[in-house]
Design a protein around this motif. Sequence first.
Motif, PDB file in Angstrom:
ATOM      1  N   ALA A   6       0.880  -1.176   0.000  1.00 58.48           N
ATOM      2  CA  ALA A   6       0.000   0.000   0.000  1.00 58.48           C
ATOM      3  C   ALA A   6       0.908   1.213   0.000  1.00 58.48           C
ATOM      4  O   ALA A   6       1.936   1.226   0.698  1.00 58.48           O
ATOM      5  N   VAL A   7       0.557   2.209  -0.792  1.00 60.23           N
ATOM      6  CA  VAL A   7       1.376   3.423  -0.820  1.00 60.23           C
ATOM      7  C   VAL A   7       0.507   4.594  -0.332  1.00 60.23           C
ATOM      8  O   VAL A   7      -0.566   4.854  -0.851  1.00 60.23           O
ATOM      9  N   TYR A  66      -4.980   9.754   1.183  1.00 59.55           N
ATOM     10  CA  TYR A  66      -5.465   8.610   0.398  1.00 59.55           C
ATOM     11  C   TYR A  66      -4.351   7.581   0.278  1.00 59.55           C
ATOM     12  O   TYR A  66      -3.185   7.887   0.556  1.00 59.55           O
ATOM     13  N   PHE A  67      -4.723   6.359  -0.085  1.00 54.14           N
ATOM     14  CA  PHE A  67      -3.683   5.352  -0.315  1.00 54.14           C
ATOM     15  C   PHE A  67      -4.084   4.436  -1.457  1.00 54.14           C
ATOM     16  O   PHE A  67      -5.268   4.232  -1.732  1.00 54.14           O
ATOM     17  N   GLY A  68      -3.067   3.923  -2.156  1.00 54.57           N
ATOM     18  CA  GLY A  68      -3.292   2.984  -3.249  1.00 54.57           C
ATOM     19  C   GLY A  68      -2.824   1.604  -2.828  1.00 54.57           C
ATOM     20  O   GLY A  68      -1.898   1.481  -2.022  1.00 54.57           O
ATOM     21  N   TRP A 139      -3.014   3.882 -11.753  1.00 57.08           N
ATOM     22  CA  TRP A 139      -2.111   4.950 -11.307  1.00 57.08           C
ATOM     23  C   TRP A 139      -0.676   4.438 -11.301  1.00 57.08           C
ATOM     24  O   TRP A 139      -0.415   3.300 -10.846  1.00 57.08           O
ATOM     25  N   ILE A 140       0.224   5.268 -11.804  1.00 57.07           N
ATOM     26  CA  ILE A 140       1.643   4.917 -11.797  1.00 57.07           C
ATOM     27  C   ILE A 140       2.397   6.066 -11.128  1.00 57.07           C
ATOM     28  O   ILE A 140       2.235   7.220 -11.519  1.00 57.07           O
ATOM     29  N   GLU A 141       3.170   5.752 -10.116  1.00 55.62           N
ATOM     30  CA  GLU A 141       3.979   6.782  -9.443  1.00 55.62           C
ATOM     31  C   GLU A 141       5.439   6.440  -9.667  1.00 55.62           C
ATOM     32  O   GLU A 141       5.909   5.397  -9.205  1.00 55.62           O
ATOM     33  N   TYR A 150      -0.941   0.892  -9.221  1.00 56.63           N
ATOM     34  CA  TYR A 150      -2.147   0.371  -8.569  1.00 56.63           C
ATOM     35  C   TYR A 150      -3.400   0.856  -9.288  1.00 56.63           C
ATOM     36  O   TYR A 150      -3.377   1.879  -9.997  1.00 56.63           O
ATOM     37  N   SER A 151      -4.490   0.107  -9.095  1.00 46.97           N
ATOM     38  CA  SER A 151      -5.775   0.561  -9.644  1.00 46.97           C
ATOM     39  C   SER A 151      -6.817   0.703  -8.535  1.00 46.97           C
ATOM     40  O   SER A 151      -7.942   1.094  -8.781  1.00 46.97           O
ATOM     41  N   LYS A 152      -6.413   0.360  -7.314  1.00 51.18           N
ATOM     42  CA  LYS A 152      -7.328   0.533  -6.188  1.00 51.18           C
ATOM     43  C   LYS A 152      -6.829   1.682  -5.341  1.00 51.18           C
ATOM     44  O   LYS A 152      -5.702   1.626  -4.821  1.00 51.18           O
ATOM     45  N   ARG A 153      -7.691   2.685  -5.232  1.00 54.73           N
ATOM     46  CA  ARG A 153      -7.286   3.856  -4.466  1.00 54.73           C
ATOM     47  C   ARG A 153      -8.381   4.160  -3.448  1.00 54.73           C
ATOM     48  O   ARG A 153      -9.560   4.184  -3.791  1.00 54.73           O
TER      49      ARG A 153
END
Length: 374
Positions: A6-7, A66-68, A139-141, A150-153
């Motif tokens: 999780a980020v 928020y977190f992904g 999402w790409i960081e 990730y695609s779950k945020r």
Amino acid sequence: MMEKVAVVHYGEIGIKGKNREFFERKLIEAIKRATGMRVRRKYGRIEVEYREGLESRMAKIPGIRYFGVGFKTELNLESIKKAALSVLPESFKTFKVDTSRSNKNFPMNSVEVNRKVGAFIVEKTGKKVDLTNPDVTVWIEICEKEAYVYSKRYEGIGGLPVGVAGKVVALISGGIDSPVAAFMAMKRGCEVVAVHFFNQTMHSPKVREKIRMLAEKLAEYQGKIKLYMVPFKEVQFEIINRVPPKLRMVVYRRSMMRMANLIAEKEGCKAVVTGDSLSQVASQTLDNINVIYSASKLAVLPPLIGMDKEEIVAIAKRIETYEISILPYEDCCSFMVAQHPETRAKIEDVVKYEGFEELERKAVEESEILEVGS
Ligand SMILES: Nc1ncnc2c1ncn2[C@@H]1O[C@H](COP(=O)(O)OP(=O)(O)OP(=O)(O)O)[C@@H](O)[C@H]1O
């Protein structure tokens, strides 16, 4: 290398200058306590080793914006593409890629990464890109040494990590408002010590159970919470003996303030938090609030002061205290007050009936002190 993580992003902390490290440390402690997982500070984010069910616990930690949930990958386009494919859900029709890049040395800019990864997903899945209203966002960081995909945020509750603002005593009545007030204080970085006053003869074990349940719910946001159950029957009877019914409400609320101050002194708390909201009930006129709050040496913070009942109820539902608050219970004090209590109390009319500090001290000494939460 692809590791599920999780980020975490934490808005307000980012702008707090030299306090930033302290805030980050507190947030890391809170995440560790809530999840039991390995937590690391990285590139202005916090990375948390993943485990099943971590999402619901993280969504309750003040300080997280928020977190992904997805993967950490090596910093090259091939690894990012692979991770992007693996975070896609089983069924969807449209998607978009949303890249942010804090590492300006990465050979492509965000728009180029969006295009390359987007084209790759189209090629592999045959799905369509929709930039305005996609079913899925990837999402790409792109960071210094790794990328997160990730695609779950999940939205967090924002605010500041518990403890960065110091400790407060929060008066919890069993109604809808005061648990919301305690939560609001936590959200602004306060560690809350909860206090409830009850009549040890009149109040059934159900009342205590209800307050305990509320404290347990609040503990989900704070970690552990200390709960003082203060038996104040003797104080109540003294008030009934001495004070005319019209003024009793103001007098018992002043008495609660003094007892809250005694607890604050023991616990190193710097303010008292109440669930008052202006003009909602008779005790909450400006005249009465002046008289009640002046019994406190410490600052009194009423976080709900400007809120409508509907707004308070909406928060109570969101933080899941509402269902507990509406359980039936015997209110602490309605039996002792007049049907139409004074709405414009004057301090000089009230203090002449007071002087039961000894009983107040005894009540606080006889408090049951519970540690609630995991
Ligand atoms: N028995 C009690 N123990 C601890 N705090 C109390 C108690 N009764 C009242 N308070 C404090 O005083 C505030 C005002 O109480 P009051 O009952 O007048 O208002 P309320 O709007 O009904 O609040 P609530 O919904 O929290 O009961 C409460 O929000 C709470 O902070």
